[in-house]
Design a protein around this motif. Structure first.
Motif, short mmCIF file in Angstrom:
data_model
loop_
_atom_site.label_atom_id
_atom_site.label_comp_id
_atom_site.label_asym_id
_atom_site.label_seq_id
_atom_site.Cartn_x
_atom_site.Cartn_y
_atom_site.Cartn_z
N LEU A 115 2.06 9.30 -5.94
CA LEU A 115 2.61 10.59 -5.55
C LEU A 115 3.67 11.07 -6.54
CD1 LEU A 115 2.55 12.77 -3.33
CD2 LEU A 115 4.40 11.54 -2.22
N VAL A 116 4.58 10.20 -6.92
CA VAL A 116 5.63 10.56 -7.88
C VAL A 116 5.01 10.88 -9.25
CG1 VAL A 116 7.60 9.65 -9.18
CG2 VAL A 116 7.47 9.32 -6.71
N GLY A 117 4.04 10.10 -9.68
CA GLY A 117 3.38 10.38 -10.96
C GLY A 117 2.65 11.71 -10.94
N THR A 118 1.97 12.01 -9.84
CA THR A 118 1.24 13.28 -9.72
C THR A 118 2.21 14.46 -9.71
OG1 THR A 118 -0.49 12.17 -8.45
CG2 THR A 118 -0.40 14.56 -8.30
N LEU A 119 3.28 14.36 -8.95
CA LEU A 119 4.26 15.44 -8.92
C LEU A 119 4.92 15.65 -10.28
CD1 LEU A 119 5.93 14.82 -5.44
CD2 LEU A 119 4.37 16.65 -6.09
N THR A 120 5.17 14.58 -11.01
CA THR A 120 5.74 14.70 -12.35
C THR A 120 4.78 15.43 -13.27
OG1 THR A 120 6.98 12.65 -12.02
CG2 THR A 120 6.68 13.41 -14.29
N ALA A 121 3.50 15.07 -13.20
CA ALA A 121 2.50 15.73 -14.05
C ALA A 121 2.38 17.21 -13.71
CB ALA A 121 1.15 15.03 -13.89
N VAL A 122 2.39 17.54 -12.43
CA VAL A 122 2.30 18.94 -12.02
C VAL A 122 3.51 19.73 -12.50
CG1 VAL A 122 2.33 20.46 -9.99
CG2 VAL A 122 0.78 18.52 -10.07
N GLY A 182 0.83 -1.21 0.00
CA GLY A 182 0.00 0.00 0.00
C GLY A 182 0.86 1.26 0.00
N THR A 183 1.97 1.23 0.74
CA THR A 183 2.89 2.37 0.77
C THR A 183 3.56 2.56 -0.58
OG1 THR A 183 3.30 1.93 3.12
CG2 THR A 183 4.88 3.34 1.99
N LEU A 184 3.95 1.47 -1.20
CA LEU A 184 4.57 1.57 -2.53
C LEU A 184 3.60 2.14 -3.55
CD1 LEU A 184 6.68 -1.71 -2.79
CD2 LEU A 184 7.48 0.63 -2.49
N ARG A 185 2.35 1.70 -3.49
CA ARG A 185 1.33 2.21 -4.41
C ARG A 185 1.14 3.72 -4.20
NH1 ARG A 185 -2.73 -0.86 -2.93
NH2 ARG A 185 -1.84 -2.64 -4.00
N PHE A 186 1.09 4.13 -2.93
CA PHE A 186 0.93 5.55 -2.61
C PHE A 186 2.11 6.36 -3.16
CE2 PHE A 186 2.04 8.99 0.36
CZ PHE A 186 0.98 9.85 0.11
#
Length: 104
Positions: A25-32, A17-21
């Motif tokens: 998080l990394v994907g969202t920050l990259t998109a932003v 679950g932590t790895l998925r989070f």
């Protein structure tokens, strides 16, 4: 502690679950960051676009024997530099002022 306990402690098992989070998080920050970079480039293109060209008459009449060396313009006027003088014209093409250049 025996060898078996040490192996389990060093295995670094992490909750899925932590790895998925972290992955989300990394994907969202990259998109932003990508969207922010696109926004910055768009603002630079909009702000640093070409300046509007000045309104100049179709033709001007220079005094006889003068050769233009440079032209510059401002709000409501433009100037033609020659060897002997700076000729300042209105936007309608009329000569407003002549500034003599003395290099002595």
């Amino acid at each position: 502690m025996d060898g078996k306990d040490l192996a389990e402690a060093d295995s670094g098992a992490v909750d899925p679950g932590t790895l998925r989070f972290l992955k989300v998080l990394v994907g969202t920050l990259t998109a932003v960051m990508i969207l922010g970079l696109i926004a910055i480039v768009a603002l630079l293109v909009i702000r640093l676009g070409p300046a509007p060209a000045p309104t100049l008459p179709d033709a001007i009449t220079l005094p006889d024997g003068t050769t233009p060396l440079a032209v510059t313009y401002g709000a409501g006027w433009y100037a033609v530099a020659t060897d002997e003088a700076l000729l300042i014209y209105g936007t309608d093409g009329t000569l407003r002022q002549t500034v003599e250049i003395n290099l002595e």
